[in-house]
Design a protein around this motif. Structure first.
Motif, PDB file in Angstrom:
ATOM      1  N   TYR A   1       0.797  -1.216   0.000  1.00 58.16           N
ATOM      2  CA  TYR A   1       0.000   0.000   0.000  1.00 58.16           C
ATOM      3  C   TYR A   1       0.839   1.279   0.000  1.00 58.16           C
ATOM      4  N   GLN A   2       2.137   1.182   0.312  1.00 62.59           N
ATOM      5  CA  GLN A   2       2.984   2.375   0.284  1.00 62.59           C
ATOM      6  C   GLN A   2       3.817   2.475  -0.994  1.00 62.59           C
ATOM      7  N   ASP A   3       3.640   1.526  -1.917  1.00 59.01           N
ATOM      8  CA  ASP A   3       4.385   1.574  -3.174  1.00 59.01           C
ATOM      9  C   ASP A   3       3.842   2.682  -4.071  1.00 59.01           C
ATOM     10  N   PRO A   4       4.702   3.481  -4.694  1.00 64.43           N
ATOM     11  CA  PRO A   4       4.223   4.472  -5.669  1.00 64.43           C
ATOM     12  C   PRO A   4       3.741   3.761  -6.936  1.00 64.43           C
ATOM     13  N   LEU A   5       2.658   4.268  -7.488  1.00 63.89           N
ATOM     14  CA  LEU A   5       2.028   3.671  -8.663  1.00 63.89           C
ATOM     15  C   LEU A   5       1.908   4.698  -9.777  1.00 63.89           C
ATOM     16  N   THR A   6       2.061   4.253 -11.005  1.00 66.25           N
ATOM     17  CA  THR A   6       1.801   5.112 -12.157  1.00 66.25           C
ATOM     18  C   THR A   6       0.639   4.526 -12.943  1.00 66.25           C
TER      19      THR A   6
END
Length: 239
Positions: free
Chosen positions: A191-196
């Motif tokens: 849930y803390q991973d950056p997403l594009t």
């Protein structure tokens, strides 16, 4: 006027009269049986074979080649599925086509949730090369439509909204493709991973209120990549 000699003569004549009346008044029963002249699997891409029922024709358990063929689901019931406010469970996927000796074509279909399965009339046009060319009991539909990704979305970093098991990513958004769904059962660990966001699309035909989905890429954990509801991502990481 001829007089009958006895009761036996009268009954004999009456019987002959009834036999003659029955023979001349009752026509021979018309043959109702048909034959199947074509029965083939549909081989085009699955998403060219998605349908909603029109509600004008019944769904049969077997091809209706005789008058004794049983109706699986009445047309009136199918009509309610056309505008159902579900997530897409009641879409139909076609997988076989059959032509009867009277020139009518039928498709064998199954609903995405497998509640309904059977044969339904689709007109007199051969659907094997182009399964969207149907009429009668089915209308071809698009279940999900991609749109251009807005610049502000493409250049924004997103995160999963909350660290909960119910946040999922999908190979195809739920109930937009037959037997294709979840990619990841939970995003709790990411849930803390950056997403594009690389794709944007919406459900169609009023399913899930035409909800919009993002296709997200997770550079740190590519196994996360997939479609997600826009309500399940935000521009700030959860604490």
């Amino acid at each position: 006027m001829k007089r009958f000699r006895n009761h036996h003569d009268w009954m004999l004549l009456l019987g002959l009269g009834l036999l003659l009346l029955t023979t001349t008044a009752a026509p021979a029963a018309a043959k109702s049986n048909l034959t199947v002249t074509t029965n083939l699997p549909l081989t085009t891409s699955g998403n060219t074979r998605n349908y909603l029922p029109t509600g004008t024709d019944d769904l049969y358990s077997k091809l209706p080649i005789s008058k004794t063929t049983k109706v699986q689901t009445k047309a009136a019931v199918l009509k309610n599925l056309k505008n159902a406010s579900d997530s897409g469970q009641t879409y139909f996927r076609g997988y076989r086509a059959a032509k009867l000796s009277n020139g009518k074509w039928y498709l064998k279909v199954v609903s995405f949730d497998k509640t309904y399965r059977g044969w339904i009339y689709t007109g007199t046009t051969d659907p094997t090369n182009d399964p969207t060319q149907v009429s009668g009991g089915l209308q071809a539909v698009q279940t999900f439509k991609e749109q251009t990704v807005p610049d502000y979305v493409a250049t924004t970093t997103f995160y999963f909204t909350t660290p909960k098991a119910s946040t999922l990513t999908y190979v195809a958004p739920d109930y937009t493709d037959y037997k294709v769904g979840r990619n990841l059962n939970a995003t709790t660990d990411f849930y803390q991973d950056p997403l594009t966001v690389t794709k944007v699309g919406s459900k169609q035909n009023g399913r899930s209120a035409n909800l919009t989905y993002y296709y997200v890429n997770d550079a740190a954990h590519p196994q996360v990549n997939g479609w997600v509801r826009i309500s399940d991502v935000s521009t700030s990481p959860a604490s």
